[in-house]
Design an enzyme around this catalytic site. Sequence first.
Site, PDB file in Angstrom:
ATOM      1  N   ASP A 193      41.981  36.203  34.444  1.00 25.22           N
ATOM      2  CA  ASP A 193      42.366  35.043  35.258  1.00 25.22           C
ATOM      3  C   ASP A 193      43.246  34.083  34.462  1.00 25.22           C
ATOM      4  O   ASP A 193      43.136  33.984  33.244  1.00 25.22           O
ATOM      5  CB  ASP A 193      41.093  34.323  35.722  1.00 25.22           C
ATOM      6  CG  ASP A 193      41.372  33.363  36.863  1.00 25.22           C
ATOM      7  OD1 ASP A 193      42.464  33.416  37.454  1.00 25.22           O
ATOM      8  OD2 ASP A 193      40.480  32.540  37.154  1.00 25.22           O
TER       9      ASP A 193
ATOM     10  N   ASN B 298      42.922  39.289  47.345  1.00 26.48           N
ATOM     11  CA  ASN B 298      44.259  39.026  46.775  1.00 26.48           C
ATOM     12  C   ASN B 298      45.424  39.405  47.697  1.00 26.48           C
ATOM     13  O   ASN B 298      46.563  39.002  47.461  1.00 26.48           O
ATOM     14  CB  ASN B 298      44.430  39.723  45.413  1.00 26.48           C
ATOM     15  CG  ASN B 298      43.687  39.053  44.282  1.00 26.48           C
ATOM     16  OD1 ASN B 298      43.272  39.697  43.315  1.00 26.48           O
ATOM     17  ND2 ASN B 298      43.486  37.724  44.378  1.00 26.48           N
TER      18      ASN B 298
HETATM   19  C1  FPP Z   1      44.433  36.299  38.396  1.00 25.63           C
HETATM   20  O1  FPP Z   1      45.219  35.249  37.842  1.00 25.63           O
HETATM   21  C2  FPP Z   1      45.063  37.568  38.106  1.00 25.63           C
HETATM   22  C3  FPP Z   1      45.395  38.519  39.023  1.00 25.63           C
HETATM   23  C4  FPP Z   1      45.104  38.368  40.452  1.00 25.63           C
HETATM   24  C5  FPP Z   1      46.094  39.753  38.620  1.00 25.63           C
HETATM   25  C6  FPP Z   1      45.599  40.429  37.375  1.00 25.63           C
HETATM   26  C7  FPP Z   1      46.549  41.481  37.036  1.00 25.63           C
HETATM   27  C8  FPP Z   1      47.121  41.666  35.846  1.00 25.63           C
HETATM   28  C9  FPP Z   1      46.752  40.939  34.609  1.00 25.63           C
HETATM   29  C10 FPP Z   1      48.193  42.704  35.765  1.00 25.63           C
HETATM   30  C11 FPP Z   1      47.938  43.827  34.834  1.00 25.63           C
HETATM   31  C12 FPP Z   1      46.821  44.668  35.126  1.00 25.63           C
HETATM   32  C13 FPP Z   1      46.857  46.023  34.991  1.00 25.63           C
HETATM   33  C14 FPP Z   1      45.634  46.781  35.314  1.00 25.63           C
HETATM   34  C15 FPP Z   1      48.066  46.752  34.560  1.00 25.63           C
HETATM   35  P1  FPP Z   1      45.844  34.180  38.831  1.00 25.63           P
HETATM   36  O2  FPP Z   1      47.169  34.658  39.263  1.00 25.63           O
HETATM   37  O3  FPP Z   1      44.878  33.903  39.927  1.00 25.63           O
HETATM   38  O4  FPP Z   1      45.976  32.960  37.880  1.00 25.63           O
HETATM   39  P2  FPP Z   1      45.859  31.427  38.313  1.00 25.63           P
HETATM   40  O5  FPP Z   1      44.423  31.193  38.658  1.00 25.63           O
HETATM   41  O6  FPP Z   1      46.268  30.711  37.076  1.00 25.63           O
HETATM   42  O7  FPP Z   1      46.799  31.216  39.466  1.00 25.63           O
END
Ligand code: FPP
Length: 233
Positions: A10, A58
């Site tokens: 996250d 998501n």
């Molecule tokens: C949450 O952060 C993250 C995600 C929904 C995506 C996670 C995916 C990756 C790290 C990509 C790589 C993974 C693989 C398996 C290749 P957020 O976007 O909600 O962050 P925020 O809370 O700061 O907005």
Amino acid sequence: MPKHIGIIMDGNGRWASERGLPRTEGHVAGAKVFRRISDYCHEIGIDVVTFYAFSTENWRRPPTEVAALMKLFKENLIEADEIKYDRQKGGYILRFIGDTSAIPNELQKLVSKTQLDAIDENTTVINIALNYGGRQEILHSVKQIAERVERGELKASKITAEDIAAGLYTAGQPDPDLIIRPSGELRLSNFLTYQSAYSELYFSNVLWPDFTTDDLDEAILDYAKRNRRFGGV
Ligand code: FPP
């Protein structure tokens, strides 16, 4: 040492915003950290690592962000699967947990054909939670059990907690000993809902793209100090 670590990746969006970059750049940086931490977990001998990559919720994100994430999964996972698994040397094998029917075909092909009982001690299982939701996973398991009851194969009064666990995507794997969530949020967000009943939780303020192997060491050291009683004394 924990046998199974769960990680909620996250803070990618905030990491990008802090730098005046589009959110997708945060995911690109997060993907690099995913690979580094996967390698490190294998190096230090962790049996199973589950990464929360994309939840059933998501899909509500803007279509451009969803598309960018799917592209990243393809690039990172297809390449990783080809490079990293070598039966002689060990390595890691990738498995998906979640409802993979909604994810792109190329990714679905990646679902590991390796049986869990064929995995040796040099291998780390990397579960990627894609289109995953803990409640949906429990529902999926319960429906399978209900079908067995309908077919007369199982009596309702004989259903056990093990039957529910056997229908989860993580069947045959140990429950997570430690779940790590960076970025300062203090919740599990539908991650490994059934399996986390006795997991130790570790929260940190570091954003996922800044998460290092030192941060992982710190979480493991903290875990090692905990007194796990599983309801006993
Ligand atoms: C949450 O952060 C993250 C995600 C929904 C995506 C996670 C995916 C990756 C790290 C990509 C790589 C993974 C693989 C398996 C290749 P957020 O976007 O909600 O962050 P925020 O809370 O700061 O907005």
